[in-house]
Design an enzyme around this catalytic site. Structure first.
Site, PDB file in Angstrom:
ATOM      1  N   ARG A   1       0.853  -1.190   0.000  1.00  0.00           N
ATOM      2  CA  ARG A   1       0.000   0.000   0.000  1.00  0.00           C
ATOM      3  C   ARG A   1       0.889   1.241   0.000  1.00  0.00           C
ATOM      4  NH1 ARG A   1      -2.085  -3.522   4.023  1.00  0.00           N
ATOM      5  NH2 ARG A   1      -4.179  -4.329   3.537  1.00  0.00           N
TER       6      ARG A   1
ATOM      7  N   ARG B   1      -0.721  -2.076  -7.072  1.00  0.00           N
ATOM      8  CA  ARG B   1      -1.006  -3.148  -6.104  1.00  0.00           C
ATOM      9  C   ARG B   1      -1.921  -4.192  -6.739  1.00  0.00           C
ATOM     10  NH1 ARG B   1      -1.401  -4.399  -0.537  1.00  0.00           N
ATOM     11  NH2 ARG B   1      -3.476  -4.898   0.248  1.00  0.00           N
TER      12      ARG B   1
ATOM     13  N   HIS C   1      -2.448   2.261  -6.059  1.00  0.00           N
ATOM     14  CA  HIS C   1      -3.331   1.116  -5.809  1.00  0.00           C
ATOM     15  C   HIS C   1      -3.486   0.273  -7.073  1.00  0.00           C
ATOM     16  CE1 HIS C   1      -5.411  -0.387  -2.345  1.00  0.00           C
ATOM     17  NE2 HIS C   1      -6.459  -0.719  -3.069  1.00  0.00           N
TER      18      HIS C   1
ATOM     19  N   LYS D   1      -2.277  -2.460   7.963  1.00  0.00           N
ATOM     20  CA  LYS D   1      -3.468  -2.051   8.708  1.00  0.00           C
ATOM     21  C   LYS D   1      -3.465  -2.706  10.085  1.00  0.00           C
ATOM     22  CE  LYS D   1      -6.552  -1.044   4.846  1.00  0.00           C
ATOM     23  NZ  LYS D   1      -7.841  -1.351   4.188  1.00  0.00           N
TER      24      LYS D   1
ATOM     25  N   TYR E   1      -9.182 -11.026  -7.104  1.00  0.00           N
ATOM     26  CA  TYR E   1      -8.179 -11.054  -8.171  1.00  0.00           C
ATOM     27  C   TYR E   1      -8.302 -12.286  -9.051  1.00  0.00           C
ATOM     28  CZ  TYR E   1      -6.301  -7.173  -5.591  1.00  0.00           C
ATOM     29  OH  TYR E   1      -6.178  -5.967  -4.956  1.00  0.00           O
TER      30      TYR E   1
ATOM     31  N   HIS F   1      -3.906  -8.982   3.398  1.00  0.00           N
ATOM     32  CA  HIS F   1      -5.355  -9.014   3.546  1.00  0.00           C
ATOM     33  C   HIS F   1      -5.734  -9.834   4.780  1.00  0.00           C
ATOM     34  CE1 HIS F   1      -6.116  -8.269  -1.020  1.00  0.00           C
ATOM     35  NE2 HIS F   1      -6.031  -7.148  -0.340  1.00  0.00           N
TER      36      HIS F   1
END
Length: 303
Positions: free
Chosen positions: A154, A252, A249, A178, A284, A275
């Site tokens: 990110r 990514r 992004h 995150k 994806y 994730h």
């Protein structure tokens, strides 16, 4: 009786201190709650204990009438469910009125990705720029795009990189994702080469006493910000034919898609991207299927 305003203040503290959520997520949750509380005031509701499921449904219906996207409505439903669950636990509500609220299913928008050829073209053009200009910022920009595409990191993770996070022995970088979750991501040869060129041959000439341990620096020597990184990526990809305005992004998304198309399994890609849920990574697989179908239709004489 608990006023909406005082409960909102306490809830804000809860999100910031106890949930350990990202700043962006907290801002989204509080924005949703603010909208809901404004709706309650219009309904002459000034006490948290008076909130009912009907109030929540009328608020969401009002948002839908105003043209709210299903993905936005879905997030707002989740936001309010979190709030009512917290309010019930704290004793502001006798029962969790949001628990039975159905979450509107949002349409999943498949992310735009570069083709492998376009990605290679973008990297080659950056390397050419470095060879022609031989400036510190051209080396920095090349390293930024190479690392983003190689790692699928990110933009916030890239900006937060410190010198100690680069491991040249294992060709990896350590990022803080995150919820402050740390993970290690491998880099390929071209990315390591570009990063090494920036750190050894260019960063010292840009560094100041404001640089500290930051890997990537702005033109004035401080840690690079996300806006600058986005501008770097936009400009690097702007010359590609048929590619809409794509930022970090997009790189990514491209990294994840190309990994899967190259044979990587979902769990590996999930780990690389950081994730929390495998379901997030599975989008994806749909991107890859769409690309496969498109290529088939273009190439097969009986498609």
């Amino acid at each position: 009786m608990s006023s909406l305003e005082s409960v909102q203040v306490e809830y804000t503290r809860y999100l910031e201190k106890e949930r350990n959520l990202s700043e962006h997520t907290i801002r989204a949750y509080l924005g949703d709650l603010e909208g809901f509380l404004q709706h309650l005031e219009k309904q002459k509701v000034d006490d948290v204990a008076s909130i009912t499921i009907a109030h929540i449904r009328s608020w969401l219906a009002n948002q839908q009438v105003k043209g709210g996207a299903r993905t936005t409505l879905s997030r707002r439903a989740v936001s309010i469910r979190l709030f009512t669950k917290w309010a019930t636990k704290k004793g502001y509500l006798n029962k969790d009125v949001g628990a039975t609220l159905a979450t509107p299913k949002g349409h999943r928008t498949l992310p735009e990705v570069l083709s492998v050829v376009d990605a290679s073209t973008a990297m080659d053009s950056l390397a050419t720029r470095v060879a022609e200009e031989e400036t510190p910022l051209s080396k920095r920009d090349c390293a930024i795009v190479e690392v983003l595409y190689a790692s699928g990191a990110r933009v916030s993770e890239l900006c937060g990189l410190d010198l100690d996070d680069v491991d040249y022995n294992r060709n990896t970088i350590r990022v803080l994702g995150k919820a402050n979750k740390e993970r290690t991501i491998p880099l390929g040869g071209p990315a390591i080469k570009a990063l090494n060129d920036w750190l050894k041959n260019a960063r010292p000439s840009v560094a100041t006493d404001k640089s500290a341990r930051a890997v990537f620096l702005g033109s004035r020597g401080g840690r690079i910000d996300q806006r600058t990184v986005r501008t770097v990526v936009y400009e690097a990809l702007s010359a590609l034919e048929g590619v809409e305005r794509m930022g970090p992004h997009g790189l990514r998304h491209s990294a994840a898609t190309h990994l899967l198309e190259g044979g990587a399994d979902l769990r590996t890609v999930q780990e690389i991207l950081g994730h929390a849920s495998l379901a997030t990574t599975q989008i994806y697989t749909h991107v890859s299927t769409e690309r496969l179908q498109k290529a088939f239709k273009q190439a097969h004489p009986r498609a």
